[in-house]
Motif scaffolding. Structure first.
Motif, PDB file in Angstrom:
ATOM      1  N   GLU A  45       0.667  -1.244   0.074  1.00 41.41           N
ATOM      2  CA  GLU A  45       0.227   0.014  -0.017  1.00 41.41           C
ATOM      3  C   GLU A  45       0.871   1.132   0.040  1.00 41.41           C
ATOM      4  OE1 GLU A  45      -3.539   0.268   0.555  1.00 41.41           O
ATOM      5  OE2 GLU A  45      -3.315  -2.038  -0.253  1.00 41.41           O
ATOM      6  N   ALA A  46       0.806   2.049  -1.249  1.00 47.92           N
ATOM      7  CA  ALA A  46       1.580   2.957  -1.153  1.00 47.92           C
ATOM      8  C   ALA A  46       0.936   4.544  -1.132  1.00 47.92           C
ATOM      9  CB  ALA A  46       2.579   3.080  -2.744  1.00 47.92           C
ATOM     10  N   SER A  47       1.403   5.522  -0.332  1.00 39.09           N
ATOM     11  CA  SER A  47       0.696   6.807  -0.126  1.00 39.09           C
ATOM     12  C   SER A  47       1.208   7.783  -1.337  1.00 39.09           C
ATOM     13  CB  SER A  47       1.327   7.264   1.398  1.00 39.09           C
ATOM     14  OG  SER A  47       0.589   8.322   1.239  1.00 39.09           O
ATOM     15  N   CYS A  48       0.470   8.458  -2.102  1.00 41.54           N
ATOM     16  CA  CYS A  48       0.861   9.328  -2.952  1.00 41.54           C
ATOM     17  C   CYS A  48       1.316  10.585  -2.296  1.00 41.54           C
ATOM     18  CB  CYS A  48      -0.445   9.781  -3.641  1.00 41.54           C
ATOM     19  SG  CYS A  48       0.136  10.819  -5.150  1.00 41.54           S
ATOM     20  N   LEU A  49       2.678  10.880  -2.675  1.00 41.01           N
ATOM     21  CA  LEU A  49       3.432  11.962  -2.094  1.00 41.01           C
ATOM     22  C   LEU A  49       3.390  12.936  -2.885  1.00 41.01           C
ATOM     23  CD1 LEU A  49       6.357   9.856  -0.734  1.00 41.01           C
ATOM     24  CD2 LEU A  49       4.290  10.429   0.640  1.00 41.01           C
ATOM     25  N   GLU A  50       3.361  12.925  -4.047  1.00 38.22           N
ATOM     26  CA  GLU A  50       3.454  14.052  -5.213  1.00 38.22           C
ATOM     27  C   GLU A  50       2.725  13.949  -6.180  1.00 38.22           C
ATOM     28  OE1 GLU A  50       6.533  16.933  -7.235  1.00 38.22           O
ATOM     29  OE2 GLU A  50       7.294  15.742  -5.684  1.00 38.22           O
ATOM     30  N   THR A  51       2.026  14.630  -7.084  1.00 42.50           N
ATOM     31  CA  THR A  51       1.209  14.357  -8.377  1.00 42.50           C
ATOM     32  C   THR A  51       1.897  15.307  -9.150  1.00 42.50           C
ATOM     33  OG1 THR A  51      -0.418  13.839  -9.404  1.00 42.50           O
ATOM     34  CG2 THR A  51      -0.923  15.080  -7.637  1.00 42.50           C
ATOM     35  N   PHE A  52       2.121  15.020 -10.363  1.00 39.52           N
ATOM     36  CA  PHE A  52       2.282  16.134 -11.476  1.00 39.52           C
ATOM     37  C   PHE A  52       2.188  15.644 -12.945  1.00 39.52           C
ATOM     38  CE2 PHE A  52       6.232  13.764 -10.499  1.00 39.52           C
ATOM     39  CZ  PHE A  52       6.734  13.813 -11.670  1.00 39.52           C
ATOM     40  N   VAL A  53       2.141  16.507 -13.878  1.00 37.30           N
ATOM     41  CA  VAL A  53       1.904  16.281 -15.253  1.00 37.30           C
ATOM     42  C   VAL A  53       3.013  16.437 -15.993  1.00 37.30           C
ATOM     43  CG1 VAL A  53       0.383  16.669 -17.303  1.00 37.30           C
ATOM     44  CG2 VAL A  53      -0.612  16.458 -14.939  1.00 37.30           C
ATOM     45  N   VAL A  54       3.658  15.619 -16.878  1.00 36.95           N
ATOM     46  CA  VAL A  54       4.615  15.910 -17.849  1.00 36.95           C
ATOM     47  C   VAL A  54       4.103  16.087 -19.337  1.00 36.95           C
ATOM     48  CG1 VAL A  54       6.773  14.878 -19.035  1.00 36.95           C
ATOM     49  CG2 VAL A  54       6.240  14.648 -16.592  1.00 36.95           C
ATOM     50  N   HIS A  55       4.284  17.180 -20.008  1.00 36.46           N
ATOM     51  CA  HIS A  55       4.017  17.407 -21.310  1.00 36.46           C
ATOM     52  C   HIS A  55       5.045  17.017 -22.417  1.00 36.46           C
ATOM     53  CE1 HIS A  55       0.312  19.310 -19.855  1.00 36.46           C
ATOM     54  NE2 HIS A  55       1.117  20.066 -18.800  1.00 36.46           N
ATOM     55  N   HIS A  56       4.750  16.137 -23.422  1.00 36.77           N
ATOM     56  CA  HIS A  56       5.729  15.946 -24.194  1.00 36.77           C
ATOM     57  C   HIS A  56       5.126  16.569 -25.499  1.00 36.77           C
ATOM     58  CE1 HIS A  56       7.715  13.036 -22.041  1.00 36.77           C
ATOM     59  NE2 HIS A  56       6.452  12.587 -21.485  1.00 36.77           N
ATOM     60  N   SER A  57       5.936  17.422 -26.454  1.00 38.79           N
ATOM     61  CA  SER A  57       5.356  17.980 -27.801  1.00 38.79           C
ATOM     62  C   SER A  57       6.238  17.900 -28.716  1.00 38.79           C
ATOM     63  CB  SER A  57       4.829  19.590 -27.505  1.00 38.79           C
ATOM     64  OG  SER A  57       5.847  20.236 -27.277  1.00 38.79           O
ATOM     65  N   SER A  58       5.751  17.577 -29.730  1.00 37.13           N
ATOM     66  CA  SER A  58       6.579  17.756 -31.060  1.00 37.13           C
ATOM     67  C   SER A  58       5.742  17.901 -32.237  1.00 37.13           C
ATOM     68  CB  SER A  58       7.182  16.289 -31.470  1.00 37.13           C
ATOM     69  OG  SER A  58       6.337  15.365 -31.619  1.00 37.13           O
TER      70      SER A  58
END
Length: 150
Positions: A45-58
């Motif tokens: 059981e893991a606890s969410c410590l951080e959440t973020f979004v990575v954007h890739h564009s080409s």
């Protein structure tokens, strides 16, 4: 001089083929490891410590990938942090079940992750097979030219 050019051309072809084979092996190992984690991995059981979004564009087309930093403790008391890609939105503090191999808990995956290969590795594999074939063709042409010039 022409024979030397043929040898150089052949060596470059062999390097291209070797690079294609190396990427194929790397991709196959990653897919195999992922399947093994999901099939045989221990559950935590893991606890969410951080959440973020990575954007890739080409070339004007973008793709976003949701990532989580998860923290959990192994049965032997070791604190582990793992960065995972998640299709499901989570917030800090959420409990996320993960699977991991005891020898590499930092490579944990969400327990509900898809176990299929996916289109990415298949596309990489197809491109690398083509890349390897072109390299072998160039090597054969170069070495053949060098041999015929002698």
């Amino acid at each position: 001089m022409d024979a030397a050019f043929g040898w150089v051309f052949g060596v470059v072809g062999v390097l291209f083929a070797a690079m294609g084979i190396a990427v194929l092996i790397y991709t196959a190992r990653k897919v195999s490891e992922r399947r093994r984690i999901l099939r045989e991995g221990l559950v935590a059981e893991a606890s969410c410590l951080e959440t973020f979004v990575v954007h890739h564009s080409s070339q004007g087309h973008g793709q976003s990938q949701r990532r989580l930093i998860l923290g959990f403790q192994t049965p032997d008391g070791r604190d582990v942090r793992a960065e995972v890609v998640s299709d499901v939105p989570h917030v800090i503090g959420d409990i996320v079940p993960v699977r991991y191999l005891p020898q590499r808990p930092e490579r944990a995956l969400p327990a509900g992750a898809a176990s299929g290969i996916g289109s990415g590795p298949i596309l990489i594999g197809a491109v690398m097979v083509f890349f390897t074939c072109i390299g072998l063709f160039v090597a054969a042409t170069g070495f053949g030219t060098a041999a015929s010039m002698r």
